[in-house]
Design a protein around this motif. Structure first.
Motif, mmCIF file in Angstrom:
data_model
loop_
_atom_site.group_PDB
_atom_site.id
_atom_site.type_symbol
_atom_site.label_atom_id
_atom_site.label_comp_id
_atom_site.label_asym_id
_atom_site.label_seq_id
_atom_site.Cartn_x
_atom_site.Cartn_y
_atom_site.Cartn_z
ATOM 1 N N GLY A 115 16.898 -30.079 -3.904
ATOM 2 C CA GLY A 115 15.991 -29.190 -4.635
ATOM 3 C C GLY A 115 15.124 -29.972 -5.600
ATOM 4 O O GLY A 115 15.601 -30.914 -6.256
ATOM 5 N N THR A 116 13.837 -29.604 -5.696
ATOM 6 C CA THR A 116 12.905 -30.220 -6.638
ATOM 7 C C THR A 116 12.165 -29.120 -7.388
ATOM 8 O O THR A 116 11.937 -28.031 -6.849
ATOM 9 C CB THR A 116 11.881 -31.126 -5.923
ATOM 10 N N HIS A 117 11.778 -29.428 -8.622
ATOM 11 C CA HIS A 117 11.055 -28.453 -9.429
ATOM 12 C C HIS A 117 10.312 -29.192 -10.536
ATOM 13 O O HIS A 117 10.908 -30.007 -11.249
ATOM 14 C CB HIS A 117 12.018 -27.422 -10.034
ATOM 15 N N PHE A 118 9.001 -28.912 -10.684
ATOM 16 C CA PHE A 118 8.215 -29.493 -11.760
ATOM 17 C C PHE A 118 8.472 -28.726 -13.049
ATOM 18 O O PHE A 118 8.543 -27.499 -13.062
ATOM 19 C CB PHE A 118 6.719 -29.447 -11.428
ATOM 20 N N CYS A 119 8.574 -29.474 -14.157
ATOM 21 C CA CYS A 119 8.799 -28.860 -15.461
ATOM 22 C C CYS A 119 7.467 -28.362 -16.014
ATOM 23 O O CYS A 119 6.485 -29.105 -16.038
ATOM 24 C CB CYS A 119 9.423 -29.870 -16.422
ATOM 25 N N PRO A 120 7.392 -27.111 -16.478
ATOM 26 C CA PRO A 120 6.135 -26.623 -17.059
ATOM 27 C C PRO A 120 5.768 -27.372 -18.343
ATOM 28 O O PRO A 120 6.637 -27.702 -19.169
ATOM 29 C CB PRO A 120 6.432 -25.143 -17.354
ATOM 30 N N PHE A 121 4.476 -27.677 -18.488
ATOM 31 C CA PHE A 121 3.892 -28.307 -19.674
ATOM 32 C C PHE A 121 4.424 -29.717 -19.932
ATOM 33 O O PHE A 121 4.252 -30.254 -21.032
ATOM 34 C CB PHE A 121 4.133 -27.450 -20.929
ATOM 35 N N GLU A 122 5.053 -30.322 -18.943
ATOM 36 C CA GLU A 122 5.557 -31.688 -19.093
ATOM 37 C C GLU A 122 5.264 -32.460 -17.809
ATOM 38 O O GLU A 122 5.217 -31.885 -16.716
ATOM 39 C CB GLU A 122 7.070 -31.705 -19.355
ATOM 40 N N ASP A 123 5.073 -33.783 -17.959
ATOM 41 C CA ASP A 123 4.857 -34.659 -16.809
ATOM 42 C C ASP A 123 6.204 -35.109 -16.257
ATOM 43 O O ASP A 123 6.521 -36.303 -16.201
ATOM 44 C CB ASP A 123 3.995 -35.862 -17.209
ATOM 45 N N VAL A 124 6.993 -34.137 -15.851
ATOM 46 C CA VAL A 124 8.373 -34.395 -15.430
ATOM 47 C C VAL A 124 8.645 -33.622 -14.147
ATOM 48 O O VAL A 124 8.242 -32.461 -14.006
ATOM 49 C CB VAL A 124 9.376 -33.993 -16.531
ATOM 50 N N LEU A 125 9.338 -34.272 -13.218
ATOM 51 C CA LEU A 125 9.801 -33.650 -11.976
ATOM 52 C C LEU A 125 11.312 -33.734 -11.935
ATOM 53 O O LEU A 125 11.889 -34.833 -11.981
ATOM 54 C CB LEU A 125 9.196 -34.349 -10.757
#
Length: 594
Positions: A429-439
């Protein structure tokens, strides 16, 4: 002091009452008043002065300020009036064209249109001015000359950034209960991890504080945050369970069984679930009731995604099709054949324009949802799974234990990934973090937080999702969100249809009205003669009275038929006259006639 006559004069000094100094909030007296100050007398207490309304005062102050009003210091404003706004910035926030005003007699409608246009123009100018307060911009990773950014490792990026961003890259080694599913909260502060073997954990990933950690002693298929960080849902082996932030079980919903994937619609407070029994179910978490249960009749549902723009659910199936669903219809809105094999993953961007799919045929396709046509098609040697799109349009695709991030997949052809990173075991599973440059990447060996420059939205909307809100602000936001909850019946493929005018034909509206009321309100009642005594209501008399009024029902039809006949006769005579005129005229070709 002696006078010339020898008499002593006494001089008395009369102390004058000093005038208090002028204050900064008081306007200086006009020059006319200062010149005639000795002539004017003190006004009586009973005399009334002119009074101005607050709106008139404000309008007068604005006019004075625009004319270069002088301040107490005596200097005039060098830049009178409001500051100018660049035209390109105004066009950026332009809402609509000006409406055509109606005729003179509709003065109330003219006033409403004028006020609406004035408010729209004011909001446009305010938004253009406040645009200066959003100086943050998304920065992307740029390599040296002849250097591919996909070859830059996470360790090199962490060494180059500041210490705050460096702490955002970390690994959690959780090999005992993996592989893990990942979900970030709407504000991006909390991360929810769900292990396949029953481990569930809530972590404030920025401060590295563990909020709660439980083991449900059952297989966990998916985890999902609800409307706030206080509640989350866990799709376990049998049923759907709801837990709070402390790990206490709040609900066990047995109507939702064998759930494989979940999506939460934040503006509708709906939790959509896809099960192994081919059922798509909607749960209203504000009242705890099931809104809809739809049997898709397409087999096992293990690929699911939502469109953030219109809240439509996208489901992928083993026959290569993607179907679009809403809770107010029992049939699919759209069926698209996207792949020759089964669909492995789906992702939709936040604007609701593009959809990215990956299938068993090892292809990655980009579709335009507005036209339902493919834009790009890429072939990946090992295929792709676990697709995720960031707020800035970056696409993450997992291939085994390698996570690749692509940039501008729908605007230009992509030949190589933007970034790549290898984890310990297969990605789940992958998910981008809102308002951050983080995956966030969940895999068989735990959880990995990747740094992906340019992934998050730099400017935060504090009224929608504020990462820095307090507990009191969260409570106020929750109450406001519940009051503004959108009903499930309003979910549609095109959300702009809700603001359009229904221009259906008159007969269609009449049929709908008849079906709603159960009778025709415009139908004429059948004539029933009044009962009379003394033998005047015999059957013969009743029939005679009915025949007397029978022609009244046919009068309109007869009149209309007569008018139609007259109109047809006029057109026939006009046509004959025109033909006669044309036949009487001589033509240049008549000399060839024999």
């Amino acid at each position: 002091m002696a006078s010339p006559g020898g008499q002593a004069l006494t001089v008395t000094h009369v102390e004058k009452k000093k005038k208090p100094p002028a204050r900064y909030w008081e306007d200086p007296p006009p020059p006319q008043q200062q010149e005639g100050k000795d002539e004017n007398k003190v006004r009586k207490d009973g005399e009334q002065t002119e009074r101005q309304t607050p709106k008139a005062k404000k309008r007068k102050e604005n006019e004075d300020q625009g004319d270069g009003k002088q301040f107490i210091s005596g200097k005039s404003d060098r830049f009178p009036g409001p500051a100018p706004i660049p035209e390109d910035r105004l066009q950026k926030f332009k809402r609509k064209e000006k409406m055509k005003k109606p005729r003179r007699q509709h003065y109330k409608l003219q006033d409403m249109i004028a006020r609406s246009e004035e408010n729209s123009e004011m909001s446009q100018k305010q938004a253009a001015r406040l645009d200066l307060l959003l100086p943050e911009d998304a920065g992307f990773l740029e390599g040296d000359e002849d250097e591919d950014t996909c070859t830059i490792s996470q360790e090199d990026i962490a060494e180059s950034v500041d210490i705050t961003a460096k702490t955002k890259h970390f690994d959690l080694k959780l090999s005992q209960f993996g592989p893990y599913r990942v979900d970030y909260s709407k504000t991006g502060r909390q991360v929810l991890l769900g292990g396949r073997r029953g481990h569930v954990a809530c972590i404030d990933w920025q401060s590295k504080e563990l909020t709660c950690e439980i083991n449900v002693m059952e297989t966990v298929n998916d985890v999902k945050w609800l409307h706030s960080e206080a509640m989350y849902a866990v799709a376990q082996k049998k049923w759907l369970h709801i837990y709070d932030a402390k790990g206490i079980e709040l609900h066990c919903i047995r109507k939702f069984n064998d759930v494989l994937r979940m999506q939460f619609l934040p503006y509708h407070f709906l939790l959509a679930t896809a099960s192994a029994t081919s059922f798509l179910q909607y749960l209203d978490v504000s009242v705890g009731k099931e809104v809809a249960a739809i049997c898709t009749k397409t087999g096992r549902l293990d690929v699911m995604c939502q469109n953030p723009h219109n809240a439509v659910i996208h489901l992928g199936h083993a026959n290569g099709t993607v179907t679009l669903w809403t809770p107010n219809q029992k049939e699919a809105l759209v069926k698209m054949l996207c792949h020759h094999g089964g669909v492995r993953s789906i992702a939709v961007d936040k604007t609701g324009t593009y959809m990215v799919t990956s299938g068993m045929d090892k292809k990655l396709k980009v579709y335009d949802i507005r036209t339902f046509k493919p834009l790009k098609s890429y072939f990946l040697p090992a295929g792709a799974s676990c697709l995720s799109l960031s707020q800035r349009g970056l696409l993450s695709a997992a291939t085994g234990d390698i996570v690749q991030v692509y940039r501008d997949v729908w605007s230009a052809p992509v030949t190589k990934p933007y970034m790549a990173h290898r984890v310990q075991k297969t990605v789940w599973g992958t998910h981008f973090c809102p308002f951050e440059d983080v995956l966030g990447v969940g895999h068989g060996d735990g959880f990995t937080s990747m740094l992906v420059p340019g992934a998050g939205e730099p400017n935060i909307d504090g009224l929608d999702a504020n990462p820095y809100r307090s507990a009191k602000q969260r409570q106020e936001w929750e109450v406001k969100a519940l009051l503004e909850k959108v009903q499930p019946e309003l979910i549609s493929l095109d959300p702009t249809e809700l603001g359009m005018v229904d221009r259906a034909a008159a007969d269609v509206k009449h049929q709908d009205r008849v079906q709603a009321l159960g009778f025709d309100p415009l139908a004429t009642e059948k004539f029933v003669p009044k009962y009379k005594k003394k033998g005047r209501s015999s059957s013969g008399n009743v029939e005679r009275r009915k025949r007397q009024v029978a022609h009244e029902d046919q009068r309109d039809d007869i009149r209309k038929t007569a008018e139609d006949r007259v109109k047809i006769e006029k057109e026939r005579k006009k046509k004959e006259t025109k033909e006669a005129v044309l036949s009487s005229q001589k033509s240049a070709l008549d000399r060839f006639k024999k």
